[in-house]
Design a protein around this motif. Structure first.
Motif, PDB file in Angstrom:
ATOM      1  N   LYS A   1      -3.269   4.385  -2.037  1.00 32.81           N
ATOM      2  CA  LYS A   1      -3.548   3.540  -3.192  1.00 32.81           C
ATOM      3  C   LYS A   1      -2.841   2.198  -3.048  1.00 32.81           C
ATOM      4  O   LYS A   1      -1.676   2.137  -2.672  1.00 32.81           O
ATOM      5  CB  LYS A   1      -3.075   4.250  -4.470  1.00 32.81           C
ATOM      6  CG  LYS A   1      -3.315   3.475  -5.753  1.00 32.81           C
ATOM      7  CD  LYS A   1      -2.819   4.265  -6.947  1.00 32.81           C
ATOM      8  CE  LYS A   1      -3.051   3.499  -8.243  1.00 32.81           C
ATOM      9  NZ  LYS A   1      -2.543   4.257  -9.432  1.00 32.81           N
TER      10      LYS A   1
ATOM     11  N   ARG B   1      -0.274   8.261  -1.137  1.00 28.20           N
ATOM     12  CA  ARG B   1      -1.229   8.342  -2.243  1.00 28.20           C
ATOM     13  C   ARG B   1      -2.535   7.612  -1.937  1.00 28.20           C
ATOM     14  O   ARG B   1      -3.489   7.690  -2.711  1.00 28.20           O
ATOM     15  CB  ARG B   1      -0.606   7.764  -3.510  1.00 28.20           C
ATOM     16  CG  ARG B   1       0.592   8.562  -4.020  1.00 28.20           C
ATOM     17  CD  ARG B   1       1.299   7.828  -5.147  1.00 28.20           C
ATOM     18  NE  ARG B   1       0.401   7.611  -6.283  1.00 28.20           N
ATOM     19  CZ  ARG B   1       0.595   6.691  -7.215  1.00 28.20           C
ATOM     20  NH1 ARG B   1       1.644   5.867  -7.131  1.00 28.20           N
ATOM     21  NH2 ARG B   1      -0.238   6.568  -8.223  1.00 28.20           N
TER      22      ARG B   1
ATOM     23  N   TYR C   1       0.822  -1.206   0.000  1.00 31.20           N
ATOM     24  CA  TYR C   1       0.000   0.000   0.000  1.00 31.20           C
ATOM     25  C   TYR C   1       0.858   1.259   0.000  1.00 31.20           C
ATOM     26  O   TYR C   1       1.779   1.399   0.803  1.00 31.20           O
ATOM     27  CB  TYR C   1      -0.895  -0.018   1.236  1.00 31.20           C
ATOM     28  CG  TYR C   1      -1.915   1.090   1.303  1.00 31.20           C
ATOM     29  CD1 TYR C   1      -2.950   1.170   0.375  1.00 31.20           C
ATOM     30  CD2 TYR C   1      -1.872   2.046   2.317  1.00 31.20           C
ATOM     31  CE1 TYR C   1      -3.896   2.172   0.443  1.00 31.20           C
ATOM     32  CE2 TYR C   1      -2.819   3.045   2.404  1.00 31.20           C
ATOM     33  CZ  TYR C   1      -3.832   3.111   1.457  1.00 31.20           C
ATOM     34  OH  TYR C   1      -4.780   4.104   1.539  1.00 31.20           O
TER      35      TYR C   1
ATOM     36  N   ASP D   1     -10.373  -1.424  -0.878  1.00 30.25           N
ATOM     37  CA  ASP D   1     -10.947  -0.086  -0.756  1.00 30.25           C
ATOM     38  C   ASP D   1     -12.254  -0.035   0.025  1.00 30.25           C
ATOM     39  O   ASP D   1     -12.911   1.008   0.067  1.00 30.25           O
ATOM     40  CB  ASP D   1     -11.175   0.510  -2.146  1.00 30.25           C
ATOM     41  CG  ASP D   1     -12.087  -0.369  -3.016  1.00 30.25           C
ATOM     42  OD1 ASP D   1     -12.480  -1.456  -2.558  1.00 30.25           O
ATOM     43  OD2 ASP D   1     -12.396   0.045  -4.148  1.00 30.25           O
TER      44      ASP D   1
END
Length: 285
Positions: free
Chosen positions: A98, A96, A92, A132
């Motif tokens: 992401k 960012r 990860y 997510d």
């Protein structure tokens, strides 16, 4: 070499570090290891981590936490900017926010495994971590506030997409006992472990572990296992501790960890990781 000393209150022997060279890679678990029991990272620990980074060592957090629980610890991430989360299922990018790389459970396999567990243990409750999003069955008992966008749904809906982790909670069994019952039910279809949570077992895809993702990360940095030290406290840390050239267990660690690590350092609430790093990275004379 300093002699081992008794660590009051934990009934274990704490072996002081006596390395011959500084590690190029420092890998550490968070909860129960680097993070104190009140959920904080002490100023001493932050200072020790930054000193190691300034000295040229790569520091990486390797945790069972989902990505969203890393953002408050962004000041620990070095220039590489990444953390290994979800027990090694996700690499990860913390700044960012992401996922860089994922190793997820196939939905059909996850559903098959969950149904097999529920047949034998009808009181279990399931939740999932996707890269997510978090999701759970309506009956799942949360220990922490759930995110606003939580997917609350039946098991087949939760497992309709690949998941980083399948969480299995039992209202009364200890995590050790729950894992002992689940392991033979799932076989080698998935990887089952626990991170010390109360009545909680965490399931990942086959081959996923903290060690596997850490080995990949180290190779990308041009660093070998022999140049790595690792810190941990629970069952899910065992593969990582076995992979690293030198392994440390905090004094409050699970008995299985204390039985196999190379050295034992003070407990998480005594800043054990910081104590080791301070000795390893003290100014050279």
């Amino acid at each position: 070499m300093r002699q081992p000393a008794s660590y009051a209150g934990y009934g274990v022997t704490v072996t002081a570090p006596h390395p011959t060279r500084r590690p190029r890679l420092i890998a550490t678990d968070l909860d129960g290891t680097l993070v104190r029991s009140d959920g904080t990272v002490s100023p001493r620990t932050l200072t020790a981590v930054r000193a190691a980074q300034r000295a040229g060592s790569v520091f990486v957090m390797v945790t069972a936490r989902p990505p969203r629980w890393l953002h408050d610890l962004a000041d620990l991430v070095g220039d590489h900017g990444v953390a290994i989360v979800a027990n090694g299922a996700i690499l990860y990018d913390v700044p960012r926010r992401k996922a860089i790389r994922t190793r997820l459970i196939d939905p059909a396999v996850a559903l098959e495994v969950a149904e097999a567990i529920r047949v034998e243990l009808p009181d279990v409750q399931f939740a999932i971590e996707r890269p997510d999003r978090y999701g759970q069955e309506p009956v799942y008992l949360n220990r922490w506030p759930r995110p606003d966008d939580t997917l609350v749904a039946a098991l087949d809906v939760l497992l309709s997409e690949p998941a980083a982790k399948l969480l299995v909670r039992h209202p009364s069994l200890h995590s050790d006992d729950l894992l002992a019952q689940i392991a033979p039910l799932v076989g080698n279809r998935v990887t089952a472990s626990h991170s010390g949570g109360h009545g909680l077992v965490e399931i990942s895809a086959t081959g996923v572990s903290k060690a596997a993702m850490l080995a990949d990360f180290a190779a990308e940095q041009g660093i070998s296992a022999d140049e790595t030290i690792a810190f941990g406290d629970s069952v899910n840390d065992l593969p990582m501790l076995a992979w690293a050239g030198t392994s440390y267990g905090v004094a409050n660690a699970h008995p299985e960890v204390l039985a196999v690590v190379d050295r034992i350092c003070p407990a998480n609430d005594e800043d054990g990781v910081a104590a080791v790093l301070e000795e390893l990275f003290q100014p050279l004379e």
